[in-house]
Design an enzyme around this catalytic site. Sequence first.
Site, mmCIF file in Angstrom:
data_model
loop_
_atom_site.group_PDB
_atom_site.id
_atom_site.type_symbol
_atom_site.label_atom_id
_atom_site.label_comp_id
_atom_site.label_asym_id
_atom_site.label_seq_id
_atom_site.Cartn_x
_atom_site.Cartn_y
_atom_site.Cartn_z
ATOM 1 N N ASP A 89 34.015 15.839 49.931
ATOM 2 C CA ASP A 89 34.194 15.289 48.597
ATOM 3 C C ASP A 89 33.696 13.857 48.499
ATOM 4 O O ASP A 89 33.312 13.400 47.412
ATOM 5 C CB ASP A 89 35.664 15.387 48.170
ATOM 6 C CG ASP A 89 36.002 16.741 47.567
ATOM 7 O OD1 ASP A 89 35.087 17.385 47.033
ATOM 8 O OD2 ASP A 89 37.171 17.160 47.617
ATOM 9 N N GLU A 119 35.975 14.132 41.867
ATOM 10 C CA GLU A 119 35.817 14.095 43.326
ATOM 11 C C GLU A 119 36.584 12.914 43.928
ATOM 12 O O GLU A 119 37.137 13.021 45.030
ATOM 13 C CB GLU A 119 34.337 14.013 43.710
ATOM 14 C CG GLU A 119 33.470 15.163 43.227
ATOM 15 C CD GLU A 119 33.817 16.511 43.841
ATOM 16 O OE1 GLU A 119 34.777 16.584 44.650
ATOM 17 O OE2 GLU A 119 33.141 17.494 43.513
ATOM 18 N N HIS A 122 40.060 14.047 44.199
ATOM 19 C CA HIS A 122 40.203 14.957 45.345
ATOM 20 C C HIS A 122 40.381 14.155 46.635
ATOM 21 O O HIS A 122 41.261 14.459 47.456
ATOM 22 C CB HIS A 122 38.985 15.878 45.469
ATOM 23 C CG HIS A 122 38.784 16.772 44.296
ATOM 24 N ND1 HIS A 122 37.672 17.571 44.156
ATOM 25 C CD2 HIS A 122 39.542 17.001 43.193
ATOM 26 C CE1 HIS A 122 37.764 18.251 43.024
ATOM 27 N NE2 HIS A 122 38.884 17.913 42.427
ATOM 28 N N TYR A 126 43.710 13.810 49.471
ATOM 29 C CA TYR A 126 43.764 13.964 50.919
ATOM 30 C C TYR A 126 44.476 12.762 51.557
ATOM 31 O O TYR A 126 45.277 12.927 52.483
ATOM 32 C CB TYR A 126 42.347 14.122 51.490
ATOM 33 C CG TYR A 126 41.543 15.202 50.814
ATOM 34 C CD1 TYR A 126 42.102 16.448 50.527
ATOM 35 C CD2 TYR A 126 40.220 14.984 50.431
ATOM 36 C CE1 TYR A 126 41.366 17.428 49.889
ATOM 37 C CE2 TYR A 126 39.483 15.967 49.803
ATOM 38 C CZ TYR A 126 40.062 17.182 49.523
ATOM 39 O OH TYR A 126 39.340 18.159 48.883
ATOM 40 N N GLU A 186 30.234 23.000 47.435
ATOM 41 C CA GLU A 186 31.396 23.185 46.563
ATOM 42 C C GLU A 186 31.796 24.648 46.413
ATOM 43 O O GLU A 186 32.955 24.931 46.095
ATOM 44 C CB GLU A 186 31.107 22.593 45.184
ATOM 45 C CG GLU A 186 30.788 21.107 45.207
ATOM 46 C CD GLU A 186 30.969 20.448 43.860
ATOM 47 O OE1 GLU A 186 32.113 20.128 43.515
ATOM 48 O OE2 GLU A 186 29.954 20.245 43.164
ATOM 49 N N GLU A 220 36.512 22.644 41.567
ATOM 50 C CA GLU A 220 35.251 22.966 42.239
ATOM 51 C C GLU A 220 34.571 24.178 41.602
ATOM 52 O O GLU A 220 33.334 24.252 41.559
ATOM 53 C CB GLU A 220 35.480 23.213 43.736
ATOM 54 C CG GLU A 220 36.107 22.061 44.510
ATOM 55 C CD GLU A 220 35.249 20.802 44.572
ATOM 56 O OE1 GLU A 220 34.170 20.769 43.942
ATOM 57 O OE2 GLU A 220 35.666 19.848 45.234
ATOM 58 N N HIS A 223 32.728 22.834 38.795
ATOM 59 C CA HIS A 223 31.577 22.070 39.265
ATOM 60 C C HIS A 223 30.427 23.002 39.643
ATOM 61 O O HIS A 223 29.266 22.731 39.316
ATOM 62 C CB HIS A 223 31.963 21.210 40.472
ATOM 63 C CG HIS A 223 33.003 20.184 40.172
ATOM 64 N ND1 HIS A 223 33.510 19.336 41.145
ATOM 65 C CD2 HIS A 223 33.641 19.858 39.017
ATOM 66 C CE1 HIS A 223 34.419 18.546 40.592
ATOM 67 N NE2 HIS A 223 34.516 18.853 39.309
#
Length: 346
Positions: A89, A119, A122, A126, A186, A220, A223
Amino acid sequence: MKNMIIKRPLMDKEGPNRSTGIVNGQCSNILNWDDVRFSWAYPKYKKMLANFWTPFEINMSQDIKQFPELSQDEREAFLKIIGLLALLDSIQTDYAGRVADYLTDSSLSALMIILAQQEVIHNHSYSYVLSSLVPKQMQDEVFEFWRTEDILVKRNDFVANGYKDFAEAPTVANLLTSIVYDVVLEGLFFYSGFAFFYHLARNQKMVGTSTMINYINRDEQLHVDLFVKIFKEILRDNPELDTRELSQFVTETFRTAADLEIEWARHIIGSRISGILLSDVEDYIKFYANARANQLGCERPFEGYRTNPLRWIKAYEDTDLGKSDFFEQKSRQYVKVNIDNGFDDL
């Protein structure tokens, strides 16, 4: 340079608001959603906005309790997959911005900026997961896995090298091939990792993390669809590039990508994660390689593999479920938590 692609000007006083071409066209760069070239752009914009979420919304308190109770193999797979997703990402954020520079259509460049922002979210998720579950030293180690894991290096280089030609020599042809690698990233390279987290969720483990993975999965898919549409629109505007060689390139790229993803799945899941068959995961990867190549209008790389072998996973991948409980498939009491990741709930 053959098929050279020109950057979109900041403003073009002579250009119409409705673009004359997806690349190398004319456009004032003024965005009027009621006067755009592509009828699908505004619905896509609304759907991307409707998907908006932030990691702060997810209460991690239950995951914090459960993480130490996972098996050693589950914890190792969990952390390595998070490290992989963070790298992928991160690349996407930069790539989306570069593509936006060359789209001479104000609506599509706007969509690309929204994609890049998603992104970033995203990647934040994490960090949010890791900061909830492991000490800072381990967090730092996870974000270095992309340098130290040989299999990861090979997979990541495959995509990075695919983007490199466009980044260093921006032509229409190189943009097309970079989009193929984008759909690999993706639309395929995430998916064995997604399957692992959904497997945990169906066993009522790490549901907070898997909820975020579900939202990422949903983004995703949008995307991939956006890049597929851009790929096809470029070919409509540049039919001389719609060649048998390009189609073969797409098919062979997805064949190689599937082999790399299967190698990663064997390494990270193998026979160590109970309750999920590696053969099913391998078939699942080939199924998605076929699906993505077909979306791009090209021949599928694998004979057969037309149905998803992980039938239970459909509930998790469904992009229309909204914010719902994985197990009950019903709207849940959705309470945002503070940036303490739910520690007060322990």
